[in-house]
Write a protein that holds these residues in place. Structure first.
Motif, PDB file in Angstrom:
ATOM      1  N   LEU A   1       0.823  -1.220   0.000  1.00 38.06           N
ATOM      2  CA  LEU A   1       0.000   0.000   0.000  1.00 38.06           C
ATOM      3  C   LEU A   1       0.856   1.269   0.000  1.00 38.06           C
ATOM      4  CD1 LEU A   1      -2.820  -1.035   2.527  1.00 38.06           C
ATOM      5  CD2 LEU A   1      -2.860  -1.124   0.026  1.00 38.06           C
ATOM      6  N   THR A   2       2.041   1.211   0.632  1.00 40.58           N
ATOM      7  CA  THR A   2       2.899   2.406   0.659  1.00 40.58           C
ATOM      8  C   THR A   2       3.376   2.778  -0.740  1.00 40.58           C
ATOM      9  OG1 THR A   2       4.782   0.993   1.165  1.00 40.58           O
ATOM     10  CG2 THR A   2       3.793   2.176   3.014  1.00 40.58           C
ATOM     11  N   GLN A   3       3.151   1.881  -1.720  1.00 39.92           N
ATOM     12  CA  GLN A   3       3.528   2.205  -3.099  1.00 39.92           C
ATOM     13  C   GLN A   3       2.475   3.080  -3.790  1.00 39.92           C
ATOM     14  OE1 GLN A   3       6.492   1.457  -4.523  1.00 39.92           O
ATOM     15  NE2 GLN A   3       7.075   0.692  -2.506  1.00 39.92           N
ATOM     16  N   PHE A   4       1.381   3.341  -3.108  1.00 41.20           N
ATOM     17  CA  PHE A   4       0.320   4.173  -3.689  1.00 41.20           C
ATOM     18  C   PHE A   4       0.163   5.442  -2.868  1.00 41.20           C
ATOM     19  CE2 PHE A   4      -0.465  -0.161  -4.976  1.00 41.20           C
ATOM     20  CZ  PHE A   4      -0.711  -0.030  -6.338  1.00 41.20           C
ATOM     21  N   GLU A   5       0.850   6.484  -3.307  1.00 38.43           N
ATOM     22  CA  GLU A   5       0.950   7.690  -2.487  1.00 38.43           C
ATOM     23  C   GLU A   5      -0.330   8.502  -2.413  1.00 38.43           C
ATOM     24  OE1 GLU A   5       4.334   9.923  -3.774  1.00 38.43           O
ATOM     25  OE2 GLU A   5       5.620   8.158  -3.616  1.00 38.43           O
ATOM     26  N   ASN A   6      -1.113   8.451  -3.477  1.00 34.23           N
ATOM     27  CA  ASN A   6      -2.280   9.335  -3.521  1.00 34.23           C
ATOM     28  C   ASN A   6      -3.563   8.686  -3.035  1.00 34.23           C
ATOM     29  OD1 ASN A   6      -1.137  11.828  -4.537  1.00 34.23           O
ATOM     30  ND2 ASN A   6      -0.596  10.551  -6.304  1.00 34.23           N
ATOM     31  N   VAL A   7      -3.395   7.535  -2.411  1.00 32.61           N
ATOM     32  CA  VAL A   7      -4.575   6.853  -1.877  1.00 32.61           C
ATOM     33  C   VAL A   7      -4.493   6.865  -0.357  1.00 32.61           C
ATOM     34  CG1 VAL A   7      -5.979   4.766  -1.968  1.00 32.61           C
ATOM     35  CG2 VAL A   7      -4.485   5.342  -3.895  1.00 32.61           C
ATOM     36  N   GLU A   8      -5.608   7.194   0.276  1.00 34.84           N
ATOM     37  CA  GLU A   8      -5.647   7.180   1.736  1.00 34.84           C
ATOM     38  C   GLU A   8      -6.306   5.873   2.164  1.00 34.84           C
ATOM     39  OE1 GLU A   8      -7.186  10.880   3.387  1.00 34.84           O
ATOM     40  OE2 GLU A   8      -7.901   9.698   5.091  1.00 34.84           O
ATOM     41  N   PHE A   9      -5.556   5.047   2.889  1.00 31.53           N
ATOM     42  CA  PHE A   9      -6.083   3.731   3.267  1.00 31.53           C
ATOM     43  C   PHE A   9      -6.480   3.727   4.741  1.00 31.53           C
ATOM     44  CE2 PHE A   9      -3.044   2.820  -0.200  1.00 31.53           C
ATOM     45  CZ  PHE A   9      -3.895   2.209  -1.096  1.00 31.53           C
ATOM     46  N   SER A  10      -7.672   3.264   5.017  1.00 33.13           N
ATOM     47  CA  SER A  10      -8.103   3.081   6.397  1.00 33.13           C
ATOM     48  C   SER A  10      -7.940   1.592   6.712  1.00 33.13           C
ATOM     49  CB  SER A  10      -9.555   3.534   6.499  1.00 33.13           C
ATOM     50  OG  SER A  10     -10.154   2.994   7.632  1.00 33.13           O
ATOM     51  N   GLN A  11      -6.944   1.262   7.536  1.00 33.85           N
ATOM     52  CA  GLN A  11      -6.497  -0.124   7.672  1.00 33.85           C
ATOM     53  C   GLN A  11      -6.956  -0.797   8.962  1.00 33.85           C
ATOM     54  OE1 GLN A  11      -2.281  -0.536   6.607  1.00 33.85           O
ATOM     55  NE2 GLN A  11      -2.327   1.471   5.624  1.00 33.85           N
ATOM     56  N   HIS A  12      -7.440  -2.034   8.834  1.00 35.20           N
ATOM     57  CA  HIS A  12      -7.929  -2.785   9.989  1.00 35.20           C
ATOM     58  C   HIS A  12      -7.324  -4.186  10.008  1.00 35.20           C
ATOM     59  CE1 HIS A  12     -11.054   0.324  10.007  1.00 35.20           C
ATOM     60  NE2 HIS A  12     -11.138   0.099   8.707  1.00 35.20           N
ATOM     61  N   ARG A  13      -6.692  -4.559  11.112  1.00 35.48           N
ATOM     62  CA  ARG A  13      -6.179  -5.924  11.227  1.00 35.48           C
ATOM     63  C   ARG A  13      -7.196  -6.773  11.977  1.00 35.48           C
ATOM     64  NH1 ARG A  13      -1.970  -8.286  15.088  1.00 35.48           N
ATOM     65  NH2 ARG A  13      -1.922  -6.219  16.024  1.00 35.48           N
ATOM     66  N   LYS A  14      -7.566  -7.919  11.401  1.00 41.00           N
ATOM     67  CA  LYS A  14      -8.565  -8.800  12.010  1.00 41.00           C
ATOM     68  C   LYS A  14      -7.940 -10.170  12.275  1.00 41.00           C
ATOM     69  CE  LYS A  14     -11.541  -5.622  11.958  1.00 41.00           C
ATOM     70  NZ  LYS A  14     -11.975  -5.077  13.270  1.00 41.00           N
ATOM     71  N   PRO A  15      -7.399 -10.359  13.474  1.00 42.21           N
ATOM     72  CA  PRO A  15      -6.689 -11.609  13.775  1.00 42.21           C
ATOM     73  C   PRO A  15      -7.626 -12.726  14.231  1.00 42.21           C
ATOM     74  CG  PRO A  15      -6.517 -10.122  15.639  1.00 42.21           C
ATOM     75  CD  PRO A  15      -7.336  -9.403  14.588  1.00 42.21           C
ATOM     76  N   PHE A  16      -7.071 -13.923  14.300  1.00 45.08           N
ATOM     77  CA  PHE A  16      -7.736 -15.091  14.893  1.00 45.08           C
ATOM     78  C   PHE A  16      -9.100 -15.412  14.272  1.00 45.08           C
ATOM     79  CE2 PHE A  16      -5.270 -13.193  18.605  1.00 45.08           C
ATOM     80  CZ  PHE A  16      -4.158 -13.980  18.379  1.00 45.08           C
TER      81      PHE A  16
END
Lengths: 271, 271
Positions: B27-42
Motif C-alpha cells: 500500500l505504501t507504493q500508492f501515495e495518492n490513496v488514503e487507506f483506512s487499515q484494519h487488522r482482524k486476527p484469529f
C-alpha cells in the motif's frame, strides 16, 4: 518420510523482514522439508543483484536442487536480474502490485524502502517514546504518569509481562506499564497502589503453575519462590483477584509474544 | 490529484501481523490513496468468518467502493467464506502455496498458526533470555557477563542504542549490551572499561548533531548537555574514537530501527 533439504533466500531492496515473515509462514506449512534460510537485505544496485545471483546459483549447484527465492524488490531492472537466477523465484510484489494498480486505477510509485520509512517521523517518535515509557514503567517501578499509559499489565512474577510490554511498545507504539501481583497483594486482597483507579486499561496475564515453576527454577533453583506449591498458590490467588476485580486475562503458557499482544489489543480494542 | 480513500482489511487465522506487513508495504507504493487499515486476527471459525464478511460488506457499502482484503488463511473453508465478500481479495497463501507444493513435490500441512508457534519453545526461550540479558546490560549498567553478549553497541547518549538493542533481542534473540560514550571517555581517549577486549563484537551508532540536539532538547531543554555546540563536540569525538579503534559504525539519523538492526547484523555477520 525422508527429509528433503532446500536452500531459501529472502531477497529485498529494504530490510527483507517482510519477505522473510511471509516466506517463513509459507515454509512452516511443509513439515518434512528442512529449509536452510538466508535473508539478503539492501539489494538495491545491479552489482549487488548480480552478486546475489552468483551466490544463489552456487547454492543450487551444490545442493543439486534449485534454491527457493522469495523477493520484495521494487526496482524492475533489479527484480529482472534476481528472477533470472537458477532458482524457483516467487515475487511478493509483482504478484500483487499490478492487480492492485488495476483495482485502484492508479500506478504504484515503485519507490524503494517505504515500508520502514524513518522519515515518517511522527510514527518513529511515537515508538521511541513508547519504548522509553515502557522501560520506565517496568515491573512496578513507579506509578508516576500512569494516566498516560495505554495499557497496564498485571500478573505474578515471571509470567511474561516485560517481553509483552516491550513488544507492544516497539511494534505498535503503545505506552505499557506492568505491575507484578505478589503475596502481599493477595494478603491485603487488593491490587497494588492506585491500580484500581485504572481498571479499564488493566489486562492480566496468567500462566500454568507447572510452567511458572520451570521458569522460576531457572532463576532461583530450589527456592521457596520457585517451588511448585508456591507457584500454585500465587497463580490461584492472582486469578481469584483478577476475577474479583473484573479484569480480563489470558493464559500466556502456550502463546507467543505476538499472539499474547494481538489478543490483548483485540480485547481492549487498542489500535 | 485528488486523494482516493479505500478501506483495507488484513484477515488472518493467526495474528495477522504477516498479512499486515506485506499488505502495508504494497500500500505504501500508492501515495495518492488514503487507506483506512484494519487488522482482524484469529479468524479461525466459520462464525467469525461470517461476522468479518458482514463487517467488510458494510464497509464497502458505506464507502461506495469495495474494500481491499489481504488474507493469510490456511483453512480452505474459512478462506472461501472470506473471499466471497464484496471486496477485492488477495490471498497471500493461495497464491504461493500451490506453486510451492508443486516445486517441493509435497503437500502443505494446512495447519493454522504455525508461524508464531510458541511450542517451538527453544526459540521462544532464546528470545526471552535475550530480552532479559539486553535489559540487564542497557546503558552501560554492568560489564558482567559481557563475554556472553552477541553484540555491544556504543554511541553518544540518545543516539538510539536502547531501542535498537531491544529490537535485536526481541526479533532475533540476540544478546545485546550497550554503552554510552561520554565526555570522560573522550578525555581519557579510551572506550569505557573493558570494552577494547571485545572489539570484534562492538558496533557504533552515530547521529547528526542537529538531530541529537533536537532529541536532547526534548528531555533537558536549555541544558549544556542538549546544546548544539555540545552535541557537535560529542558526535565528532565519538566518531574519532570509533575510527581510531577500528569499529564499524552507521548514522542512525534517517534510519528506522529495522534498518539499523538489519545493517548491523549484515556487517557483523550475525544471523
Amino acid at each position: 518420510m525422508p527429509t528433503i533439504k532446500r536452500s531459501v533466500f529472502f531477497v529485498s531492496d529494504g530490510t527483507g523482514l517482510t519477505a522473510e515473515a511471509l516466506g517463513h509462514s509459507l515454509l512452516t506449512q511443509f513439515e518434512n522439508v528442512e529449509f536452510s534460510q538466508h535473508r539478503k537485505p539492501f539489494i538495491d544496485t545491479v552489482d549487488k543483484a548480480q552478486a546475489i545471483v552468483a551466490r544463489i546459483n552456487e547454492c543450487s549447484r551444490v545442493d543439486g536442487m534449485r534454491a527457493l527465492v522469495f523477493t520484495t524488490l521494487i526496482d524492475r531492472d533489479i527484480a529482472a536480474i534476481v528472477h533470472a537466477a537458477d532458482a524457483f523465484c516467487m515475487s511478493f510484489f509483482e504478484s500483487f502490485l499490478v492487480p492492485l494498480e488495476n483495482e485502484l486505477g492508479v500506478k504504484s510509485s515503485h519507490t524503494v524502502g517505504r515500508s520502514h520509512d524513518a522519515s515518517d517521523s511522527s510514527n518513529y517518535q511515537k515508538r521511541i517514546e513508547a519504548i522509553n515509557f515502557t522501560l520506565h514503567h517496568d515491573d512496578g517501578i513507579t506509578e508516576h504518569d500512569l494516566e498516560k499509559s495505554d495499557l497496564i499489565l498485571v500478573g505474578v512474577s515471571r509470567c511474561g509481562k516485560t517481553p509483552t510490554s516491550l513488544y507492544l511498545a516497539m511494534q505498535f507504539g503503545l505506552r505499557v506499564a506492568n505491575f507484578p501481583l505478589i503475596p502481599e497483594d493477595f494478603e491485603r486482597g487488593k491490587m497494588p497502589g492506585n491500580l484500581p483507579k485504572y481498571r479499564d486499561k488493566i489486562f492480566g496475564l496468567t500462566i500454568k503453575p507447572e510452567r511458572l515453576n520451570k521458569v522460576r527454577e531457572e532463576r532461583r533453583a530450589g527456592s521457596r519462590y520457585a517451588s511448585l506449591e508456591n507457584c500454585r498458590y500465587e497463580v490461584a490467588e492472582a486469578e481469584k483477584m483478577m476475577q474479583r476485580e473484573g479484569i480480563h486475562w489470558i493464559d500466556s503458557s502456550s502463546k507467543s509474544i505476538e499472539e499474547i499482544s494481538t489478543t490483548i489489543m483485540q480485547e481492549l480494542q487498542l489500535e
